[in-house]
Scaffold this motif. Structure first.
Motif, mmCIF file in Angstrom:
data_model
loop_
_atom_site.group_PDB
_atom_site.id
_atom_site.type_symbol
_atom_site.label_atom_id
_atom_site.label_comp_id
_atom_site.label_asym_id
_atom_site.label_seq_id
_atom_site.Cartn_x
_atom_site.Cartn_y
_atom_site.Cartn_z
ATOM 1 N N SER B 329 13.985 110.685 84.777
ATOM 2 C CA SER B 329 15.421 110.756 84.544
ATOM 3 C C SER B 329 16.138 109.448 84.858
ATOM 4 O O SER B 329 17.230 109.212 84.379
ATOM 5 N N GLN B 330 15.499 108.569 85.671
ATOM 6 C CA GLN B 330 16.220 107.352 86.030
ATOM 7 C C GLN B 330 16.563 106.540 84.791
ATOM 8 O O GLN B 330 15.706 106.282 83.953
ATOM 9 N N SER B 331 17.769 106.123 84.676
ATOM 10 C CA SER B 331 18.135 105.328 83.517
ATOM 11 C C SER B 331 18.137 103.860 83.911
ATOM 12 O O SER B 331 18.170 103.504 85.088
ATOM 13 N N VAL B 332 18.087 103.028 82.881
ATOM 14 C CA VAL B 332 18.174 101.592 83.109
ATOM 15 C C VAL B 332 19.411 101.270 83.941
ATOM 16 O O VAL B 332 19.404 100.387 84.802
ATOM 17 N N MET B 356 11.589 105.941 91.299
ATOM 18 C CA MET B 356 12.726 105.090 91.609
ATOM 19 C C MET B 356 12.347 103.644 91.350
ATOM 20 O O MET B 356 11.176 103.282 91.383
ATOM 21 N N GLN B 357 13.352 102.825 91.111
ATOM 22 C CA GLN B 357 13.157 101.370 90.948
ATOM 23 C C GLN B 357 12.269 101.013 89.754
ATOM 24 O O GLN B 357 11.667 99.933 89.742
ATOM 25 N N MET B 358 12.205 101.901 88.763
ATOM 26 C CA MET B 358 11.408 101.545 87.575
ATOM 27 C C MET B 358 12.049 100.380 86.820
ATOM 28 O O MET B 358 11.360 99.578 86.196
ATOM 29 N N PHE B 359 13.359 100.328 86.859
ATOM 30 C CA PHE B 359 14.046 99.240 86.147
ATOM 31 C C PHE B 359 14.779 98.361 87.157
ATOM 32 O O PHE B 359 15.442 98.850 88.083
ATOM 33 N N GLY B 399 9.678 96.398 83.274
ATOM 34 C CA GLY B 399 10.813 96.957 83.996
ATOM 35 C C GLY B 399 11.975 96.050 84.327
ATOM 36 O O GLY B 399 13.021 96.515 84.759
ATOM 37 N N GLY B 400 11.812 94.741 84.172
ATOM 38 C CA GLY B 400 12.928 93.852 84.494
ATOM 39 C C GLY B 400 13.084 93.639 85.983
ATOM 40 O O GLY B 400 12.433 94.293 86.794
ATOM 41 N N SER B 401 13.931 92.683 86.325
ATOM 42 C CA SER B 401 14.098 92.301 87.724
ATOM 43 C C SER B 401 15.565 92.105 88.073
ATOM 44 O O SER B 401 16.444 92.249 87.210
ATOM 45 N N CYS B 402 15.801 91.729 89.293
ATOM 46 C CA CYS B 402 17.162 91.457 89.767
ATOM 47 C C CYS B 402 17.748 90.206 89.123
ATOM 48 O O CYS B 402 18.912 89.877 89.387
ATOM 49 N N ARG B 406 21.165 93.512 82.569
ATOM 50 C CA ARG B 406 20.941 94.960 82.407
ATOM 51 C C ARG B 406 20.794 95.366 80.938
ATOM 52 O O ARG B 406 19.941 96.187 80.610
ATOM 53 N N ASP B 407 21.585 94.785 80.061
ATOM 54 C CA ASP B 407 21.514 95.221 78.652
ATOM 55 C C ASP B 407 20.405 94.524 77.884
ATOM 56 O O ASP B 407 20.408 94.500 76.657
#
Lengths: 436, 436, 436, 436
Positions: B329-332, B356-359, B399-402, B406-407
């Protein structure tokens, strides 16, 4: 006279105008970086070179470390980290930031380094106003001579950096320089015998110029002028870079490993060669002295010339060069130094009977390995690292170049570089034995 | 539909707000370099990194080359030399300035590059105002996605540069970041079977995410959260970097050749470890996700954990990761991306039942070599060089990083780096088989 | 059945003729070095290769360490120092002599190594006469399979060494090999679907071939025969090594950094190419399979062929290759293995309907990175280092070569090398998707 | 007298016993390789070293190329390929097999090289029986001197090879060597002035020893004996390898880059040091001369000693050394040369008033860069490459070593090596100025 005084005996006596000279030399450094952007001043284009910003900071560090720290009452460092960051190689002062990583230090900024210079200059001025003793005066003079050496490096290093840019940027445009009719090469003869070389104790000298001492010279001759670009073109045209006969074994390895076919900064442009100068890319002027050749090339050229002319010739030793420089009428003042603004070796403007171009234009490679003179003593303390520890695997160059300040040079001055260095303004004068 | 249209089918349909999005993305790049001096923006601190100025120019070159040159009436280049100077690796567009020499190009200046950006932005705006066809719209979207990738690189590259400075400069100070009570690790189970991965054709995707295709997965589990700094400290304390048992052969060679004993940017400070962050040097926060580890380290950690826990575990495959990311369910939108301003991986703020923290936070190493999907087709033309030619000797991260916008991210997004790369924000999530 | 037995389940059951097989395999190694002088057997011509003497000793060390030390009553080492000297990479067994310095160990002499082999053979024979349990039998079989792998390396390594000698020495002269009329290339089609690959537990297999598992394959085709030298000449003639379009980025870097223009061992001889073979230097035979190409070259050739033929083609995946190998009638026995004595890939002697040359001649590069199969478990103990720790940055090759023993190969056999390796007998078969 | 005769004037006049001497020198080479296996004789353990087999072949090539090819009627080469294969560096003779690949040439075999030697020896004997003119005689003498130089290299190169073997093999066991009570170091004083150095034209000399010429020397002193292992242990114990003060800048870089903490071949064995010798690994004998130190170490030791003793000392110049060697009563015959069979520097057996150990034991580093003497002329033809082209970036060593043939050395003999070379039998004698 105690031992320390004795050891600094070759440093100049305190001068009434030391403060004036301090200001003048320091300002000259800033003038040299005026054409540079913050980015230009930041980048280290190869391990041998340093960023202009680093040169500005390191020369300031030198005054802070060797004069202020010692002679200033209530000394406190401008910035504690600078002690390491701008220490070039003085083990006696502690750690050094790695030489090859000078270009990674983007902070302090160029403005902060300017502020560092200004702060140290103000403190030095205050010190000088209060009067300094002989030792301090000598160390200040050393700091100024040191800064003048870095002024030359600012120019050679920025030249290398700009040459790496495919847009071929310009440091200062002043081309074309004067063109003059060529002067024929001729031999000037010297008798040799037991002659004296080394500094005569008038004015400043580095420790490596002392003690003055006698050497035996066989009769010899030097060419009246420097080898020219035109003469070098003939060497290239005759396959000079493709023929092992002319080269030292290590030189030949260097030629092949690096596919060398011309001096540094040369580039073929169709049928012609051009070279990169501080004025941008320019055609080769055959009457100007050859420049940006290393020891291997200088030596190979001499060997080729000997075969070509059917008459032995070679590079001069540093003793031959210095003896000749003492003997001739040309003064340092006649030379093409940084003060002329040409920033490039120049053709001879006025032919004379004597040796020409001995001072300025290009540093002249000698056949002499850089070694201590008999009885050499390093200066005391950390400044003793100035010269002595580099007396290995390098060769001596003489006479200064078009990037050297005029008041920095003298007949006994010894510059030194490894045999493969080309980014300095280094060139060639030939010598020969007159009795075989 | 002709073939070209078909081939660009994975590019997003033209959007009414493309011009708005263009402006927004382009401004974001400028905002990222705002804290940098001209010197900071100039330097290339290692071959893998590029100067910030180069990133600004190269992303602009991309729009000029792939959109303006093709769709602008009466196209003329902004500066002829930029075609080569700012071409990264597109052989189809001609020569490239050597990658390792990007830091030597001090001119054009940062201001001139800003001018280049502005000029291209104005021409792009005019083009967009006039309306663009579907292909142009797709290529513009590609240019924006490309620029977002370079935004992440601006941050990772400047982090590396600043870390080389002994003064430990700060990109942006916002420390300490939030601290939160730790969340226990737990397994989340997936049934596997024949599942589909790859882009579902909604919105933009790179060519390497297609075609969507079925894969067979055995039943598996992923940990509910990322491996933390605290867990990594236990690995180090247990001698993890000194024990060949945990390491791939090539990884062990890397550890010994480089005397590795901790992740990148770590430094012992007395008894404790600190790490260099974009906020300066900071103590290790045990609850934040581990970051700046390479594939070798990620794999060794998993092997050590398996032995330590007495239960096999490993890195997930990219198919396992993507299937899990589709299922939860976690969204980007929940992720810690560059938009949060943290610029560092963050502890979990709110424990949940799901993954959690997938993205965001850190790119997660997968066990999958970067390879074409079955039926993969490169895009037509020079943009076909975007991904395909790098599908060798690299491994996929998800998954991307900090440091990722976001988009820019999605479940099917495939990042890839060689196994020894550490300067990206890369971390670890564990997987295991649930049936053996 | 305890865990250890379970883990060794893929090893062959004890065979009545294990002692006979032991003697046969061991003698074959000695036969391979018979044409070598002590000097030939001593030298390591590059880091990837090992001296023949080392191969003889290391394979003996394997039996001593993994069988005698564990199963022999009153075990004592033949020579204490050999434990380190001839350990290749087993961290679990202790230190290893550095790989790159294997050629410096001139003592023990070749005769002493022969003595070492004889002593271990006698002790192994005694052990076998006394009867061994299932685990010992499996480890002995592993030792024999291991020795067969080194037999192939003896040939590839000596080929490299001899090729470095300007006198072009010969390993064994048997040229010209048979010449046969060419066979046209054609596609053989496979339906794909969910198929099983991996070892079927009949007979010996390495741990990396298990577990057998299902994979999804799209419909595909393979060429009926290997790419030939003649076809490669066309690739060269068309500028294949000069055109970045065909190459992976890392491959193109490799081509340019090494000035590559042909496969390994090729040399221009006037207008023609020759290649160095174990029979000496020989003209290129256009009908023999291409050999000594690396992954980069194999992949580039496929890309060029696709453009040339106007039809996508590529390297097969290992699953495609293995499924095809299971499906066709050609047996391993038909292949050109070391047993044939040709020591060179051979033209097709008899055209058939099915896939030809699947086994023997040359190892076929696949597009698959070398990775653990789902559920992979390493063997217990130090032999667990045999395969698992190399599953990174390498690609899988299939089918065996003209230097492989015939009874060593099978459809599930996975060989692996880095993408730039060329000294193995490695070649190319093409694949394509049949539905797009 | 024509020019060529003049140029060869320094070569010895033809001797009645030249044939005898030829046989004797050539046999000595074979005796030196007698303890070696074919494998020992094959391997090149580092780029500076050559295989013993190569030394045997190259010295034979020298006679074939420079004597037989020129003076033999109906000359035909023994094997055409040897002209390139065994040419070391004579560009004037054509191509050379790459130096670093000498160890890869496993064929011709050692037996074939023995056959090559025998064939050339027979042809040389025939030539000598027929009588040779002065020039041929001189070139033959040069060939013998050349072979003696390679005899020393056979020993230093095999020592390096055997030291790489963890089994620590032995070349020839004769340990312990004699032990003798230590001799205190003392200064021996020389007046200096204008003295003559260089070859006096009696007997053979290389071109680099001429012309004899005057040099000016200040008053100086040399130590009566060589620096010992015991004295070196004190240097190490005092942190000599950890203190930048003693080291040339390039030397300090070398120490740190290579983590140097003792001379070559030393190894800590618990609390004690041992060193690898041609007799195997042995404890350090404090009374034997230090050996296997390079210029950097020799110079650092002198600097440390100066600080330690509170009295300046340094390395001697080659002129100081040669003048002293001319002046003292010790003859060459007293030295510990290869003829003694010790193959290791020996303690002083008998203390004397004069300088001891000037000849034999270890080559003594001088402070003099290897440079042409004033008026130096290379020999004509390809043998002119013998010395001249190496006169750069090397330093002179004097006196011969325990690996030098006794009849090969003389006071004017100049050996030379780069400043980082350690595998020769090189040691240290100290000098000082007696007037400051």
């Amino acid at each position: 006279m105690n031992r320390r005084q004795q050891r600094y005996g070759t440093l100049s006596a305190p001068q009434g105008d030391l403060a004036l000279r301090y200001t003048s030399v320091r300002q000259r450094s800033m003038a040299l970086v005026a054409p540079l952007s913050e980015a230009d001043a930041q980048v280290q284009s190869m391990p041998d070179a340093s960023p202009a910003k680093w040169h500005l900071a390191h020369t300031t560090w030198f005054f802070e470390t060797f004069i202020l720290e010692r002679f200033e009452r209530d000394f406190a460092p401008h910035h504690a980290a600078y002690r390491v960051l701008f220490n070039s190689y003085y083990q006696g002062v502690g750690d050094q930031h790695p030489r090859t990583q000078r270009g990674l230090v983007t902070r302090p900024s160029l403005d902060e380094v300017r502020g560092y210079r200004q702060a140290v200059d103000e403190r030095m001025s205050a010190l000088l106003r209060g009067g300094v003793n002989a030792e301090a005066a000598m160390l200040i003079e050393l700091g100024l001579q040191h800064e003048q050496q870095h002024q030359e490096l600012i120019l050679t290093d920025i030249k290398h950096l700009l040459s790496c840019n495919p847009l071929r940027p310009v440091y200062r445009r002043q081309w074309p320089l004067a063109r003059v009719a060529p002067v024929a090469a001729a031999w000037r003869v010297f008798d040799g015998g037991a002659v004296e070389i080394g500094h005569d104790s008038n004015g400043f000298a580095f420790d490596n110029e002392s003690p003055r001492h006698a050497v035996l010279l066989r009769p010899y001759a030097l060419t009246n002028r420097l080898v020219t670009h035109g003469e070098w073109l003939a060497f290239i045209a005759d396959g000079g870079y493709c023929d092992a006969r002319w080269w030292l074994a290590a030189g030949w390895d260097w030629v092949r490993a690096n596919s060398i076919e011309a001096p540094a900064y040369w580039q073929r442009d169709g049928a012609n060669w051009t070279s990169f100068t501080l004025h941008g890319r320019a055609p080769i002027d055959p009457h100007t002295p050859i420049v940006h050749v290393n020891y291997f090339e200088a030596d190979a050229y001499a060997n080729w010339r000997a075969a070509h002319d059917g008459q032995a010739c070679r590079l001069p030793t540093e003793a031959e060069w210095e003896h000749a420089a003492q003997s001739v009428s040309q003064s340092v003042a006649d030379g093409n130094f940084v003060d002329s603004g040409a920033l490039h070796p120049m053709p001879i403007s006025r032919a004379g009977e004597s040796l020409m171009q001995m001072f300025g234009d290009v540093w002249e490679w000698t056949a002499s390995a850089y070694a201590p003179y008999p009885g050499f003593q390093r200066w005391d303390g950390a400044v003793g690292e100035y010269n002595g520890k580099f007396m290995i695997n390098q060769y001596v160059l003489r006479g200064g170049s078009c990037a050297t300040p005029r008041d920095h040079i003298r007949a006994s001055y010894r510059n030194f570089f490894p045999t493969d260095a080309r980014w300095q303004f280094s060139g060639v004068r030939l010598a020969k034995d007159t009795v075989t």
